[in-house]
Design a protein around this motif. Sequence first.
Motif, PDB file in Angstrom:
ATOM      1  N   LEU A 217       0.864  -1.188   0.000  1.00  0.00           N
ATOM      2  CA  LEU A 217       0.000   0.000   0.000  1.00  0.00           C
ATOM      3  C   LEU A 217       0.894   1.230   0.000  1.00  0.00           C
ATOM      4  N   PHE A 218       0.720   2.054  -0.990  1.00  0.00           N
ATOM      5  CA  PHE A 218       1.523   3.282  -1.100  1.00  0.00           C
ATOM      6  C   PHE A 218       0.651   4.432  -0.626  1.00  0.00           C
ATOM      7  N   ILE A 219       1.089   5.119   0.419  1.00  0.00           N
ATOM      8  CA  ILE A 219       0.247   6.160   1.034  1.00  0.00           C
ATOM      9  C   ILE A 219       0.907   7.519   0.865  1.00  0.00           C
ATOM     10  N   ASP A 220       0.155   8.457   0.345  1.00  0.00           N
ATOM     11  CA  ASP A 220       0.710   9.800   0.126  1.00  0.00           C
ATOM     12  C   ASP A 220      -0.201  10.819   0.805  1.00  0.00           C
ATOM     13  N   VAL A 221       0.416  11.752   1.526  1.00  0.00           N
ATOM     14  CA  VAL A 221      -0.382  12.774   2.209  1.00  0.00           C
ATOM     15  C   VAL A 221      -0.784  13.833   1.177  1.00  0.00           C
ATOM     16  N   ASP A 222      -2.090  14.132   1.113  1.00  0.00           N
ATOM     17  CA  ASP A 222      -2.555  15.116   0.125  1.00  0.00           C
ATOM     18  C   ASP A 222      -2.109  16.518   0.524  1.00  0.00           C
ATOM     19  N   LYS A 223      -1.660  17.240  -0.447  1.00  0.00           N
ATOM     20  CA  LYS A 223      -1.297  18.669  -0.292  1.00  0.00           C
ATOM     21  C   LYS A 223      -0.378  18.919   0.920  1.00  0.00           C
ATOM     22  N   PHE A 224       0.544  18.030   1.103  1.00  0.00           N
ATOM     23  CA  PHE A 224       1.449  18.206   2.253  1.00  0.00           C
ATOM     24  C   PHE A 224       2.286  19.478   2.115  1.00  0.00           C
ATOM     25  N   LYS A 225       2.642  19.778   0.864  1.00  0.00           N
ATOM     26  CA  LYS A 225       3.444  20.984   0.613  1.00  0.00           C
ATOM     27  C   LYS A 225       2.707  22.224   1.121  1.00  0.00           C
ATOM     28  N   ALA A 226       1.389  22.226   0.905  1.00  0.00           N
ATOM     29  CA  ALA A 226       0.597  23.380   1.351  1.00  0.00           C
ATOM     30  C   ALA A 226       0.619  23.461   2.879  1.00  0.00           C
ATOM     31  N   ILE A 227       0.576  22.305   3.551  1.00  0.00           N
ATOM     32  CA  ILE A 227       0.627  22.300   5.030  1.00  0.00           C
ATOM     33  C   ILE A 227       1.949  22.917   5.474  1.00  0.00           C
ATOM     34  N   ASN A 228       3.017  22.463   4.842  1.00  0.00           N
ATOM     35  CA  ASN A 228       4.353  22.979   5.171  1.00  0.00           C
ATOM     36  C   ASN A 228       4.458  24.473   4.928  1.00  0.00           C
TER      37      ASN A 228
ATOM     38  N   LEU B  77       4.754  30.614  -9.892  1.00  0.00           N
ATOM     39  CA  LEU B  77       3.446  30.697  -9.232  1.00  0.00           C
ATOM     40  C   LEU B  77       3.424  29.823  -7.986  1.00  0.00           C
ATOM     41  N   GLU B  78       4.215  28.724  -8.032  1.00  0.00           N
ATOM     42  CA  GLU B  78       4.257  27.830  -6.866  1.00  0.00           C
ATOM     43  C   GLU B  78       5.381  28.263  -5.930  1.00  0.00           C
ATOM     44  N   ARG B  79       5.509  29.557  -5.709  1.00  0.00           N
ATOM     45  CA  ARG B  79       6.615  30.058  -4.890  1.00  0.00           C
ATOM     46  C   ARG B  79       6.547  29.596  -3.440  1.00  0.00           C
TER      47      ARG B  79
ATOM     48  N   GLY C  67      -0.943  20.617  18.120  1.00  0.00           N
ATOM     49  CA  GLY C  67      -0.479  21.584  19.122  1.00  0.00           C
ATOM     50  C   GLY C  67      -1.102  22.946  18.870  1.00  0.00           C
ATOM     51  N   SER C  68      -0.438  23.756  18.066  1.00  0.00           N
ATOM     52  CA  SER C  68      -0.948  25.109  17.836  1.00  0.00           C
ATOM     53  C   SER C  68      -2.171  25.132  16.928  1.00  0.00           C
ATOM     54  N   VAL C  69      -2.270  24.161  16.036  1.00  0.00           N
ATOM     55  CA  VAL C  69      -3.422  24.115  15.119  1.00  0.00           C
ATOM     56  C   VAL C  69      -3.980  22.709  15.016  1.00  0.00           C
ATOM     57  N   SER C  70      -5.253  22.655  14.591  1.00  0.00           N
ATOM     58  CA  SER C  70      -5.843  21.354  14.266  1.00  0.00           C
ATOM     59  C   SER C  70      -6.127  21.380  12.775  1.00  0.00           C
TER      60      SER C  70
ATOM     61  N   THR D 165       2.028  26.693   4.635  1.00  0.00           N
ATOM     62  CA  THR D 165       1.108  27.526   5.410  1.00  0.00           C
ATOM     63  C   THR D 165       1.501  27.591   6.883  1.00  0.00           C
ATOM     64  N   TYR D 166       1.840  26.431   7.446  1.00  0.00           N
ATOM     65  CA  TYR D 166       2.055  26.408   8.904  1.00  0.00           C
ATOM     66  C   TYR D 166       3.527  26.302   9.305  1.00  0.00           C
ATOM     67  N   GLY D 167       4.403  26.110   8.343  1.00  0.00           N
ATOM     68  CA  GLY D 167       5.827  26.010   8.659  1.00  0.00           C
ATOM     69  C   GLY D 167       6.268  24.551   8.795  1.00  0.00           C
ATOM     70  N   HIS D 168       7.601  24.360   8.794  1.00  0.00           N
ATOM     71  CA  HIS D 168       8.138  22.997   8.762  1.00  0.00           C
ATOM     72  C   HIS D 168       7.925  22.231  10.063  1.00  0.00           C
ATOM     73  N   ALA D 169       7.933  22.958  11.201  1.00  0.00           N
ATOM     74  CA  ALA D 169       7.745  22.264  12.488  1.00  0.00           C
ATOM     75  C   ALA D 169       6.360  21.624  12.511  1.00  0.00           C
ATOM     76  N   THR D 170       5.355  22.374  12.040  1.00  0.00           N
ATOM     77  CA  THR D 170       3.993  21.819  12.008  1.00  0.00           C
ATOM     78  C   THR D 170       3.928  20.712  10.958  1.00  0.00           C
ATOM     79  N   GLY D 171       4.642  20.915   9.863  1.00  0.00           N
ATOM     80  CA  GLY D 171       4.697  19.868   8.831  1.00  0.00           C
ATOM     81  C   GLY D 171       5.222  18.573   9.425  1.00  0.00           C
ATOM     82  N   ASP D 172       6.284  18.683  10.235  1.00  0.00           N
ATOM     83  CA  ASP D 172       6.843  17.490  10.891  1.00  0.00           C
ATOM     84  C   ASP D 172       5.829  16.852  11.831  1.00  0.00           C
TER      85      ASP D 172
END
Length: 581
Positions: free
Chosen positions: A177-188, A455-457, A264-267, A190-197
């Motif tokens: 099973l290959f699992i990929d998180v959707d729009k993870f880049k956007a999470i990173n 555009l994907e800056r 933590g800081s966000v849900s 928007t909320y920064g790398h610590a939240t991404g982790d």
Amino acid sequence: MRPLLPAVPKPLQSWWKQERQDAPRSARQRRMLLLLVVLTGLLIALLARHLGKELLLLALLLAGLLVSRIILMLDRRRQLLVQARQERRTAGRIRQTSRDLDAMLQQLGMQPDSFERGEIKFKMSQLTSRMEWLLQSARSLALLDALTQLPNRRHFIEQVQIELARAKRGRKRFAVLFIDVDKFKAINDTYGHATGDRALMAVSQRLKTTIRAGDFLSRLGGDEFAVLMDLSAIQNPSEQTLKAHAHLFACRIMAMFEELADLGSVSIDISISIGVSVVDPDSSDPEAILRQSDVAMDLAKHQQHARVAVFDVATTKGSYDDYQLYADLRDAVRSGGLSMAFQPVVDGEQGLRGVEALARWHHPSRGFIAPDVFITMAERYRMMRELGDYLFQASLDGFLELRQALSNPALRLSTNISPSQLGDPQLQVRLLGMLERSGVDPALVTLEITEVSILERTTTSEANLQALRQAGIELSLDDFGTGYSSLNLINTLQPNEIKIDRSFVLALHDDPYARQIVEVIAGMSTQMALHLVAEGVEDEATFRVLRELGIQYFQGYWFSKPLPVADLAARYGAAPKPTSP
Ligand code: C2E
Ligand code: MG
Ligand code: MG
């Protein structure tokens, strides 16, 4: 450097010297003893004539005692000699070990002086256990993902190999099973790398609670996870049943992601896509197995209704063909099967200003594959880093060859960078490294970036561009006018050059709107002191109009099609300023 052990102590050395000198003396003593025994025998015989029986017995007793004492003495001496020889050998070995240890410690950057002689054994055992510990940690580091502590990609591949061997012995069926998180880049972003982790930790936690004993969970890297699902308990292991079970399991995993994740800081709402492939027991390539589930995952991402897809050669035909092409591209990159063509960029006098490097791939059975096609595919299969490096190096190699052939040290090189390359934090380091090794001056290089990439800056692409700019590399906004926020981009990217998209140039004569656009762009770049290149110049009339509009540089079939280095060198070497193609 002071040796770990001092030389053999002086007293031991002189004692040993003495012993060596003593050895011949002991041989003499042995001869003396023999003489003594003979003389004693003669004396006893003489006494026996004159003395009584009692006295004779006494003399014999004394002589016996004397001989046994001498034998004991000689034996002890022999033992001492053997012992000294052994000690000498041991001292030699210790000295050799000490020298080896010194060298080793120096390699490890440790100070041999800090060792006391008496501590050697202790320190040696400490060193051995430390090395064992290091080896163990190195092994677990090599097999574990540092963030989630899950087995990493390498470990996963090893495990698939083990399971394949079991499957071949008929004991096991399994699915990947290959699992990929959707729009993870956007999470990173928007909320920064610590939240991404933290998001990745949350994903790993949820996956851990879903898998069963016998399954194997791994983080492949980035936002990708994989599960090796044990299917050996299935009663009727027909392909359809196995697929149905694997699919159901994937749906169960999906269900774990219905609730918001508390970071933590966000849900936030984390969603995933899963590609499933039931492994054919005859297959032998773990990477190929992983790719099949990756293809299915890609399909899942593009489905409207469900985020789970099962790999099936029939239903994923399009993807499978694509996947075959991707596999061929990967092989081509690894075996050096791609090449570079160079297209001239000329000035208003048709003098050669520089060249644009354009990738070329001649597929062994499908023939010429356009770079648009394989670059988009490489982006989708996340191999742009490998391909991008290959193409950049090939551009530099070809450029150096051309520059030498044309004896033109001012020749410029333009090369294209695709969107995902800009998102790679290591891009600047690798590009600048390759430039340095090649000896090409960064100031002669222009990186062409399309509007889509900008555009994907992200902060990463921003940092890349800044570092490259600082190193002296120039930036060019490629295919200008095709995006929606072209003018804004000039402000944010601050390019040195703009390349008007060839669609405007090609339509220049037929479409008044195209001419208007070119005029506006030309006026704007003059004001902003930007170099302006028109690409797609196919005839002389277009060249003249563009020149009248104030455009400085030109590229197009009318001057030359993209050519291999040798052809371009022959063309420009023979006639530096061609008047016709
Ligand atoms: P691009 O960077 O805009 O490259 C210019 C394209 O226009 C090239 O197509 C070139 O062959 C074509 N062209 C040049 N003059 C004329 C002309 O007079 N008329 C017409 N109709 N076309 C002309 P090509 O080589 O097929 O490349 C297509 C795109 O693929 C490139 O567009 C670029 O975005 C991408 N590409 C090519 N090589 C690379 C590479 O090494 N790395 C990356 N990331 N992208 C590349
Ligand atoms: Mg280009
Ligand atoms: Mg272009």
